[in-house]
Design an enzyme around this catalytic site. Structure first.
Site, PDB file in Angstrom:
ATOM      1  NE  ARG A  41      -7.834  -8.437  -1.602  1.00  0.00           N
ATOM      2  CZ  ARG A  41      -7.371  -7.534  -2.468  1.00  0.00           C
ATOM      3  NH1 ARG A  41      -6.535  -6.585  -2.058  1.00  0.00           N
ATOM      4  NH2 ARG A  41      -7.768  -7.568  -3.735  1.00  0.00           N
ATOM      5  CE  LYS A  76      -4.293  -1.526  -0.041  1.00  0.00           C
ATOM      6  NZ  LYS A  76      -5.302  -1.471   0.998  1.00  0.00           N
TER       7      LYS A  76
END
Length: 280
Positions: free
Chosen positions: A256, A222
């Site tokens: 995830r 991210k």
């Protein structure tokens, strides 16, 4: 809850499990285009299963800021062949990453066990479709919509605000006929959160425990790591592993990720440290 049940399939959550990300899209933020052909996507699915993924999360539409909308028909064309392949060839859970009811139904009919919705079943018809399909659902928190979510997000208190959202969505799901034991919660790192919000969320994840439902953490590669460290997407593995380790220690049951093997190794070390008395 220590397990999820989808039909005859049981997912043991007594230890953290890895969800491998498989985007069959040309424009995802990290791996856009890399697995957009069915051949390369199947090879990647085989690899992730061999590396220890317990769930393969298949998506046909990018939710990164600025991504183009994809029609339901196009999304179905992208995901169904891959779902059918994984269902036929592997004893692994399959998750469909979508907000569209028609895609949910096609995916579950093709073999998907879990609906993973960044919009938390708020699109018209989504909650009714999920209830009818009778499979587990993952509800993600997002402030705003993917195209605009990073336009100055604000919170009074991030944990209280997200917990309130979750409580409302849980109640709505149960009222629609979705079993409480079918619900997973994802606080939505990077979805309508500033850099500071993301790190506060990671530091306080344990405060979601009173909700009593499994937590999913989606931290892989991210921008919160890129902004902090000045690293490009391809250079965020070590930061992702550190973030996932912190999330698991705070109670996350599912992580995830793009990098399955490295994450499984991290979890193995954490579990061995917790259970060292049984290793001798």
């Amino acid at each position: 809850m220590s397990k999820l049940v989808s039909g005859n399939h049981i997912l043991d959550l007594s230890s953290p499990v890895v969800m491998g990300i498989l985007n069959v899209t040309p424009d995802s933020f990290s791996d856009g285009g890399e697995y957009s052909s069915i051949e390369t996507a199947c090879i990647q699915a085989d690899l992730m299963v061999s590396q220890g993924a317990k769930i393969i999360d298949i998506g046909g539409e990018s939710t990164r800021p600025g991504a183009k909308d994809v029609s339901a028909e196009h999304e179905i064309e992208r995901v169904i062949p891959l779902i059918e392949y994984v269902s036929k060839n592997h004893d692994v859970w399959i998750s469909i990453d979508t907000s569209k009811p028609v895609v949910m139904e096609a995916a579950v009919n093709a073999g998907a066990h879990l609906i993973n919705d960044v919009r938390a079943l708020q699109e018209p018809g989504a909650i009714e479709t999920a209830a009818k399909l009778n499979v587990p659902v993952c509800l993600m928190h997002m402030q705003g919509q993917p195209r605009t979510m990073q336009n100055s997000p604000q919170y009074n208190d991030i944990i209280s605000d997200i917990s309130h959202f979750f409580s409302e969505r849980i109640d709505a799901c149960i009222a629609a006929g979705i079993k409480r034991e079918h619900i997973v919660l994802d606080p939505g790192f990077g979805f309508g959160k500033t850099l500071s919000h993301n790190y506060e969320l990671l530091s306080r994840m344990a405060e979601f425990e009173p909700l009593g439902l499994p937590l999913l953490a989606g931290l892989s590669r991210k921008s919160m790591f890129g902004q902090l460290l000045g690293r490009e997407v391809s250079q965020r593995l070590s930061a992702t592993l550190a973030g996932n380790m912190l999330a698991i220690q705070a109670g996350a049951k599912i992580v995830r990720v793009h990098d399955v093997q490295e994450t499984c190794d991290t979890i193995a070390v954490l579990e061995a440290t917790k259970n060292f008395k049984t290793l001798a």
